[in-house]
Design an enzyme around this catalytic site. Structure first.
Site, PDB file in Angstrom:
ATOM      1  N   GLU A   2       0.841  -1.216   0.000  1.00 32.70           N
ATOM      2  CA  GLU A   2       0.000   0.000   0.000  1.00 32.70           C
ATOM      3  C   GLU A   2       0.871   1.259   0.000  1.00 32.70           C
ATOM      4  O   GLU A   2       0.539   2.249  -0.645  1.00 32.70           O
ATOM      5  CB  GLU A   2      -0.965  -0.005   1.190  1.00 32.70           C
ATOM      6  CG  GLU A   2      -1.889  -1.222   1.271  1.00 32.70           C
ATOM      7  CD  GLU A   2      -2.528  -1.642  -0.037  1.00 32.70           C
ATOM      8  OE1 GLU A   2      -2.715  -0.793  -0.923  1.00 32.70           O
ATOM      9  OE2 GLU A   2      -2.832  -2.851  -0.199  1.00 32.70           O
ATOM     10  N   TYR A  31      -1.468  -8.073 -11.124  1.00 29.90           N
ATOM     11  CA  TYR A  31      -0.485  -8.039 -10.042  1.00 29.90           C
ATOM     12  C   TYR A  31       0.778  -8.834 -10.399  1.00 29.90           C
ATOM     13  O   TYR A  31       1.854  -8.279 -10.570  1.00 29.90           O
ATOM     14  CB  TYR A  31      -1.085  -8.662  -8.771  1.00 29.90           C
ATOM     15  CG  TYR A  31      -2.156  -7.851  -8.099  1.00 29.90           C
ATOM     16  CD1 TYR A  31      -1.854  -7.063  -7.000  1.00 29.90           C
ATOM     17  CD2 TYR A  31      -3.475  -7.887  -8.529  1.00 29.90           C
ATOM     18  CE1 TYR A  31      -2.831  -6.332  -6.345  1.00 29.90           C
ATOM     19  CE2 TYR A  31      -4.458  -7.152  -7.889  1.00 29.90           C
ATOM     20  CZ  TYR A  31      -4.133  -6.380  -6.797  1.00 29.90           C
ATOM     21  OH  TYR A  31      -5.102  -5.655  -6.162  1.00 29.90           O
TER      22      TYR A  31
HETATM   23  N1  BES Z   1      -5.696  -1.139  -4.714  1.00 32.66           N
HETATM   24  C1  BES Z   1      -5.743  -2.474  -4.257  1.00 32.66           C
HETATM   25  C2  BES Z   1      -7.114  -2.945  -3.889  1.00 32.66           C
HETATM   26  C3  BES Z   1      -8.100  -2.885  -5.014  1.00 32.66           C
HETATM   27  C4  BES Z   1      -7.695  -3.079  -6.317  1.00 32.66           C
HETATM   28  C5  BES Z   1      -9.423  -2.637  -4.714  1.00 32.66           C
HETATM   29  C6  BES Z   1      -8.623  -2.969  -7.318  1.00 32.66           C
HETATM   30  C7  BES Z   1     -10.343  -2.559  -5.720  1.00 32.66           C
HETATM   31  C8  BES Z   1      -9.940  -2.707  -7.014  1.00 32.66           C
HETATM   32  C9  BES Z   1      -4.802  -2.714  -3.086  1.00 32.66           C
HETATM   33  O1  BES Z   1      -3.628  -1.987  -3.183  1.00 32.66           O
HETATM   34  C10 BES Z   1      -4.409  -4.153  -3.109  1.00 32.66           C
HETATM   35  O2  BES Z   1      -3.850  -4.561  -4.093  1.00 32.66           O
HETATM   36  N2  BES Z   1      -4.673  -4.891  -2.049  1.00 32.66           N
HETATM   37  C11 BES Z   1      -4.264  -6.269  -1.938  1.00 32.66           C
HETATM   38  C12 BES Z   1      -3.146  -6.397  -0.979  1.00 32.66           C
HETATM   39  C13 BES Z   1      -1.848  -6.562  -1.554  1.00 32.66           C
HETATM   40  C14 BES Z   1      -0.765  -6.894  -0.583  1.00 32.66           C
HETATM   41  C15 BES Z   1      -1.702  -7.255  -2.833  1.00 32.66           C
HETATM   42  C16 BES Z   1      -5.385  -7.072  -1.346  1.00 32.66           C
HETATM   43  O3  BES Z   1      -6.259  -6.473  -0.729  1.00 32.66           O
HETATM   44  O4  BES Z   1      -5.355  -8.285  -1.482  1.00 32.66           O
HETATM   45 ZN    ZN Z   2      -2.486  -2.717  -4.795  1.00 32.70          ZN
END
Ligand code: BES
Ligand code: ZN
Length: 659
Positions: free
Chosen positions: A347, A432
């Site tokens: 984050e 990702y």
């Molecule tokens: N920005 C994302 C969460 C998100 C992405 C919400 C797209 C809605 C739409 C956040 O940064 C994220 O990627 N969270 C991950 C955690 C991370 C360590 C990969 C999660 O919540 O799993």
């Molecule tokens: Zn993210």
């Protein structure tokens, strides 16, 4: 493995949510001048056209928002007034189109100075303007169309009085019992990708960036915080003011209200949380300052002045959300040993990739998430060492492979076609982990020094802008490919961005730390190594790897492991998750009380969806899933409800996307 999967619904192979995902905004349904949302969806994609917004951004661009919000925790409603300051790019344009979803619009007025009735030059008069709502679309909501007289003013202002509905998808209202402190109700927003329009009428597209000010009124016994300048020492009196001086996309406007305390962890960092968790949180996140310092060293200055963390109630549906200056983080990362803090690194890394340089549309999400996964690895390596970062990268690759196996080829590409689909439901590991592999590939080909210099240049060049995949590719060609010719070809890049699967030239992560784990697992399964004789010095990532690759086990083997290593009662939510999956698969009853407790307290989709999926595979498991879900569902976030409905009640979930 690391990703929450509302995607479970459509792309992770668990089922379909036909109702929401399949409904196209019917061509010709609206007469409003918007962008992609209105355009016919056949034919080639137009990069940079946001198919998930009605806003007519070629004609009007919001530059600043002023919010005045009354948060009523008892009645679960926000009554608000938003003033949008905007520029009219097209002097002939007389219809301003905003995004809304499930909002009641009470009045729209325009700021007019020097008009009849104003007594002095500086007095502001607000003049009501005609407006109407277009027919709602199940994914996009309703366009709010405001008639404006022609004007040549440099900056104009429109004020909208509105209120939210109880079904606002970006809001979760918790009763006191659903919080850690159990005394005060709690509200939080989770707006990415297209949820902001359910609590603020605005141009809800990431290609519009605006600064904002806000006043939030609550009852005096709770505190409000926002993704903006907060005053940690401010009085708790029910009146709070915020200001976000940097221009940000709409999905980063965030608000939380509850019994929230603050504890500093450094001069520019701290933790907001409910009282029962604040100490543990501040301890767990004690290294934030070191993470920021390594981010600055690698990627350039941290441009948001402070970085604080808000620890969310356990029902928070995701791991973390990069709300600027104030990341929202699930409490499930507080393991007691800092083993899950890569979520914080992630984050925080969004402060460069995502918040500073932002995806222009949701098709370009990999520019946010792939870059951030790569940056996260670099920060983790700098603060916790290369071995930790490699282990996490290997676990990420494993998750990508498992996930990709369930995806159609067209959904395995980085620049994904989301037309007529709910971007909320199409998330997968691809943006990702494949994004991270792509950057890792570039780093390997050009060398770390050149690649680091390129990245710093990229963040500087596009700072505070929203860009498309193609803009990135143009920059990449000019600053890396053409500068060092013969290193990587255009065809290779094309395959990475627009092709399915993992390209064969990928540089895959490996970790020597998993070798003894593989050896121990094999020996233990073969009866050649006694339980308790291995793993004494393993870190949680090694245990996750050990459990994740386990074949079917008998009850004696499970009991043995459990007694030796205490998995059923582990406080590490990720290890618990892996263990509980094994327990369900092999019907290991001694873990079922913990399973029930886990499913009724945690709402993080990534952790609980796989458990429900596993339960649904047998009749007895399905009965348990239904019973536990009935108890847990009222405490889940709307996104979690949508995800779990599709798993536990797939037929009922189809066609209904309410909660
Ligand atoms: N920005 C994302 C969460 C998100 C992405 C919400 C797209 C809605 C739409 C956040 O940064 C994220 O990627 N969270 C991950 C955690 C991370 C360590 C990969 C999660 O919540 O799993
Ligand atoms: Zn993210």
């Amino acid at each position: 493995m690391r990703r929450f999967c509302v995607a479970a619904l459509t792309l992770c192979g668990v089922g379909t949510l036909a109702g929401a995902a399949a409904q196209a905004p019917a061509a010709g349904q609206r007469a409003v001048a918007g962008q992609g949302a209105v355009a016919a969806s056949q034919g080639a994609i137009e990069p940079g056209l946001d198919y998930h917004s009605y806003a007519n951004v070629e004609q009007f661009r919001t530059t600043h928002l002023n919010l005045d919000l009354q948060v009523d925790l008892d009645n679960k409603v926000i009554t608000g007034e938003v003033t949008l300051e905007f520029k009219r790019l097209d002097p002939g344009a007389t219809e301003l189109v905003l995004d809304t979803k499930n909002l009641t619009i009470n009045d729209v007025s325009q700021k007019a100075t020097d008009v009849l009735g104003a007594t002095s030059k500086s007095e502001t008069i607000w003049v009501s303007r005609p407006f109407h709502m277009e027919k709602p679309d199940p994914i996009l909501g309703s366009a709010l169309v405001i008639d404006l007289p022609p004007s040549r003013k440099k900056v104009e202002s429109i004020r909208v009085d509105y209120e939210t509905s109880p079904s606002a998808a970006a809001l979760q209202w918790l009763t006191p019992k659903q919080t850690a402190g159990r005394h005060r109700a709690f509200l939080y927003t989770q707006s990415e990708p297209i949820g902001t329009r359910t609590w603020i009428p605005l141009q809800d597209t990431p290609q519009i960036r605006a600064t904002y000010d806000a006043r939030v009124h609550t009852s005096p016994d709770v505190r409000a915080v926002m993704s903006a300048e907060n005053d940690p020492k401010g009085k708790r009196n029910g009146e709070y003011s915020f200001s976000m001086p940097q221009p940000i996309p709409s999905y980063l406007i965030a608000l939380a209200v509850g019994d929230i305390k603050f504890q500093a962890t450094g001069p520019r960092t701290g933790v907001y949380a409910e009282k029962p968790v604040i100490k543990a949180a501040a301890k767990e996140f004690a290294n934030i300052e070191a993470m920021i310092a390594s981010g600055e060293k690698l990627f350039g200055p941290y441009r948001w002045s402070r970085y604080d963390i808000l620890v969310m109630p356990p029902s928070f549906p995701i791991g973390g959300m990069e709300n600027p200056r104030l990341s929202f983080i699930t409490p499930t990362v507080i393991a007691g040993d800092k083993s899950l803090v890569s979520v914080i690194a992630h984050e925080l890394a969004h402060s460069w990739s995502g918040n500073l340089v932002t995806n222009s549309t949701w098709r370009d999400l990999w520019l946010n998430e792939g870059f951030t996964d790569y940056l996260e690895s670099r920060i983790m390596a700098a603060v916790y060492g290369d071995e930790r970062a490699s282990m996490e990268a290997v676990l990420g690759l494993k998750a990508l492979r498992e996930n990709m196996a369930t995806l159609k080829p067209q959904d395995q590409v980085l620049a994904i076609d989301l037309r007529n689909r709910d971007p909320n439901l199409v998330f997968s590991e691809v943006p990702y982990e494949k994004g991270r592999l792509f950057l890792k590939f570039l780093e390997a080909k050009f060398g770390r020094d050149r690649f680091d210099a390129f990245l710093r240049g990229y963040f500087d060049h596009f700072a505070f802008q929203s860009i498309t995949t193609e803009q990135f590719l143009g920059y990449l060609k000019e600053h890396l490919l053409d500068r060092f010719p013969g290193t990587v070809s255009g065809d290779q890049i094309h395959e990475w961005v627009y092709g399915p699967g993992i390209p064969s030239d990928a540089v895959l992560p490996v970790s020597a730390a998993f070798e003894p784990v593989d050896a121990a697992r094999t020996a233990w399964l073969g009866g050649k190594l006694a339980t308790k004789k291995f793993g004494l010095d393993w870190v949680p990532q090694q245990w996750l790897y050990f459990l994740g690759d386990m074949p079917a086990l008998n009850l004696a083997q499970l009991a043995d492991l459990d007694h030796a290593y205490g998995f059923t009662r582990t406080q590490n939510a990720e290890i618990a998750d892996s263990w509980l999956k094994l327990a369900i698969r092999n019907d290991y009853q001694p873990s079922f009380a913990r399973l029930e407790d886990y499913l009724t307290t945690i709402g993080r989709i990534k952790l609980i969806a796989p458990l429900y999926t596993q339960l649904m595979k047998t009749p007895a498991g399905a009965a348990l899933a239904k019973r536990v879900y009935a108890k847990a569902r009222p405490g889940y976030h709307p996104d979690t409800v949508a995800a779990i409905d599709a798993i536990v009640n797939p037929t009922a979930a189809e066609g209904s996307n309410d909660q």
